[in-house]
Design an enzyme around this catalytic site. Structure first.
Site, PDB file in Angstrom:
ATOM      1  N   ASN A 229       0.835  -1.200   0.000  1.00  0.00           N
ATOM      2  CA  ASN A 229       0.000   0.000   0.000  1.00  0.00           C
ATOM      3  C   ASN A 229       0.868   1.248   0.000  1.00  0.00           C
ATOM      4  O   ASN A 229       1.865   1.343   0.720  1.00  0.00           O
ATOM      5  CB  ASN A 229      -0.922   0.005   1.221  1.00  0.00           C
ATOM      6  CG  ASN A 229      -1.886  -1.176   1.220  1.00  0.00           C
ATOM      7  OD1 ASN A 229      -1.840  -2.038   2.083  1.00  0.00           O
ATOM      8  ND2 ASN A 229      -2.754  -1.232   0.221  1.00  0.00           N
ATOM      9  N   ARG A 237       9.788  -5.646 -15.325  1.00  0.00           N
ATOM     10  CA  ARG A 237      11.082  -5.014 -15.615  1.00  0.00           C
ATOM     11  C   ARG A 237      11.448  -3.942 -14.595  1.00  0.00           C
ATOM     12  O   ARG A 237      12.559  -3.406 -14.647  1.00  0.00           O
ATOM     13  CB  ARG A 237      11.075  -4.398 -17.022  1.00  0.00           C
ATOM     14  CG  ARG A 237      10.985  -5.420 -18.139  1.00  0.00           C
ATOM     15  CD  ARG A 237      11.257  -4.790 -19.505  1.00  0.00           C
ATOM     16  NE  ARG A 237      11.101  -5.777 -20.573  1.00  0.00           N
ATOM     17  CZ  ARG A 237       9.992  -5.989 -21.244  1.00  0.00           C
ATOM     18  NH1 ARG A 237       8.906  -5.263 -20.968  1.00  0.00           N
ATOM     19  NH2 ARG A 237       9.939  -6.904 -22.188  1.00  0.00           N
ATOM     20  N   ASP A 284      -3.008  -0.167  11.310  1.00  0.00           N
ATOM     21  CA  ASP A 284      -3.058   1.144  10.653  1.00  0.00           C
ATOM     22  C   ASP A 284      -4.421   1.784  10.917  1.00  0.00           C
ATOM     23  O   ASP A 284      -4.981   2.488  10.069  1.00  0.00           O
ATOM     24  CB  ASP A 284      -2.797   1.022   9.150  1.00  0.00           C
ATOM     25  CG  ASP A 284      -2.546   2.381   8.481  1.00  0.00           C
ATOM     26  OD1 ASP A 284      -2.195   3.343   9.201  1.00  0.00           O
ATOM     27  OD2 ASP A 284      -2.721   2.481   7.255  1.00  0.00           O
ATOM     28  N   ALA A 319      -8.170   5.553   3.797  1.00  0.00           N
ATOM     29  CA  ALA A 319      -7.591   6.377   4.864  1.00  0.00           C
ATOM     30  C   ALA A 319      -7.410   5.540   6.122  1.00  0.00           C
ATOM     31  O   ALA A 319      -8.191   5.619   7.070  1.00  0.00           O
ATOM     32  CB  ALA A 319      -8.493   7.581   5.145  1.00  0.00           C
TER      33      ALA A 319
END
Length: 404
Positions: A229, A237, A284, A319
């Site tokens: 995140n 690549r 979080d 959020a």
């Protein structure tokens, strides 16, 4: 935690300072055992012994006991935010997560004016000294505009070592982690400085490429902030920061297992690559954790929570989360198929070790703090929480074993 967060009475029976929890499945460092006795004396684990329940024990038959959870990255809960700079709000947030099994918690800030964050750090540091918090984590403002997520773009700053040091100093020795984007001017120098200070440098909210991320790890970065995140995805690549952080054994990767931030297969991939000893499951969480849908502040921004998903009112970016670690534990076992040992490693032992607290928390061992979580042994739903020998939640549910 300090007096403001103490739970109920100590776990006591006839002997007011010593008792045993018996009949449960215990998740110990050496493996899972059935029916052993875990004895608590005062605030600590006094013994883990074999043998059936004895008179006076608390009967936890049908339950599983795991160590108290350790959250490296959490912004708030219970309608309160650590970024408010108000001690009462911080206490409420910590108490909310404690009641969901998080017995050791960091306090994460969000992007704001440097002086405002410094004032928040001063308040949070007092709560570290009171035993409420395990430390302060600065997430922002030293992050990429391109990957800012729920951080206000006009307040972002390059990680000038002097500014980074200002925030670290404001925490009065209690800054434990700083998230920054190493590709920004001053980024690598700041990583080196943080490593020298004994503060965890975390790579996150970054637009870094693969070589620069490896440079950051060589400079001393040891954590990936919510891996996947707020960073570039993997391209065949241009592997970017994700591959660099996953493959380096020096790095602990944070993962948010809420079913929103990561698809279960992505979390499984991270586990197969890094292993549970390098994965730290985090929340979080913002202020809506433990609450319902509605509007909530996240630093200077407004967040709308709908169906448990938090998004910025302006722009709609995710959020943070409304996750609590008891839910992350349950999902890890029932959705991702982790063993109890693996889930405990990532929710308890790995973050405790990263914070330098493994001598006192993170596992059920003699001499460590009596921080533990009780879940039922079928659906792994939270039943009770103990911190430092005191029941915070659910201790009255267990009967006392009586003489035959």
């Amino acid at each position: 935690m300090g007096p403001a967060l103490d739970g109920g009475d100590r776990v006591t029976t006839a002997d007011r300072d010593r008792t045993a929890l018996a009949g449960a499945r215990l998740v110990l460092p050496g493996g899972v055992v059935e029916g052993d006795r875990l004895t608590v004396e005062g605030a600590r684990i006094a013994a883990v012994t074999s043998g059936g329940p004895q008179p006076g024990d608390l009967d936890l038959t049908g339950h599983t006991v795991v160590p108290g959870f350790v959250d490296l990255h959490v912004h708030g809960g219970g309608g309160a935010s650590y970024a408010s700079g108000i001690a009462e709000e911080a206490l409420l947030a910590a108490r909310t997560h404690l009641e969901h099994g998080t017995t050791t918690t960091m306090a994460s800030t969000v992007t704001g004016e440097i002086d405002d964050i410094a004032r928040q750090a001063a308040v949070l540091s007092e709560l570290v000294e009171d035993g409420v918090l395990a430390g302060v984590h600065f997430e922002g403002p030293f992050i990429s505009h391109n990957r800012c997520g729920a951080h206000r773009p006009d307040l972002l700053r390059d990680p000038d070592p002097a500014l980074v040091r200002k925030l670290v100093d404001a925490a009065r020795g209690h800054a434990r982690m700083v998230t920054l984007a190493p590709e920004l001017p001053g980024g690598l120098d700041s990583v080196r400085m943080l490593a020298d200070l004994g503060v965890i440098a975390a790579v996150g909210h970054t637009d870094s490429d693969y070589p620069t991320t490896l440079e950051a790890v060589d400079a001393g970065a040891t954590v990936a902030t919510h891996l996947f995140n707020a960073m570039p995805g993997i391209a065949h690549r241009a592997p970017g920061p994700i591959v660099a952080l996953l493959e380096d054994e020096r790095v602990t990767v944070e993962l948010i297992n809420d079913g929103v931030h990561l698809h279960p297969s992505v979390l499984d991939l991270a586990y197969r690559t890094a292993g549970p000893d390098r994965v730290a499951l985090i929340t979080d969480a913002m202020g809506a954790a433990g609450m319902g849908d509605g509007l909530y502040p996240l630093g200077p921004l407004q967040v709308r929570v709908e169906n448990g998903v938090a998004r910025l009112v302006e722009g709609g970016a995710i959020a943070g989360s409304t996750l609590t670690l008891d839910v992350a534990f349950k999902r890890s076992v029932t959705v991702n198929g982790l063993t109890l040992d693996q889930a405990v490693e990532s929710l308890c032992a790995t973050p405790a070790r990263l914070l330098g607290l493994a001598d006192s928390v993170g596992s059920l061992e003699t001499g460590k703090l009596a921080d533990l979580v009780v879940v039922d042994s079928t659906g792994y739903d939270l039943v009770a929480v103990m911190r430092q020998g005191r029941w915070v939640l659910g201790g009255d549910r267990f009967p006392t074993v009586r003489s035959a």
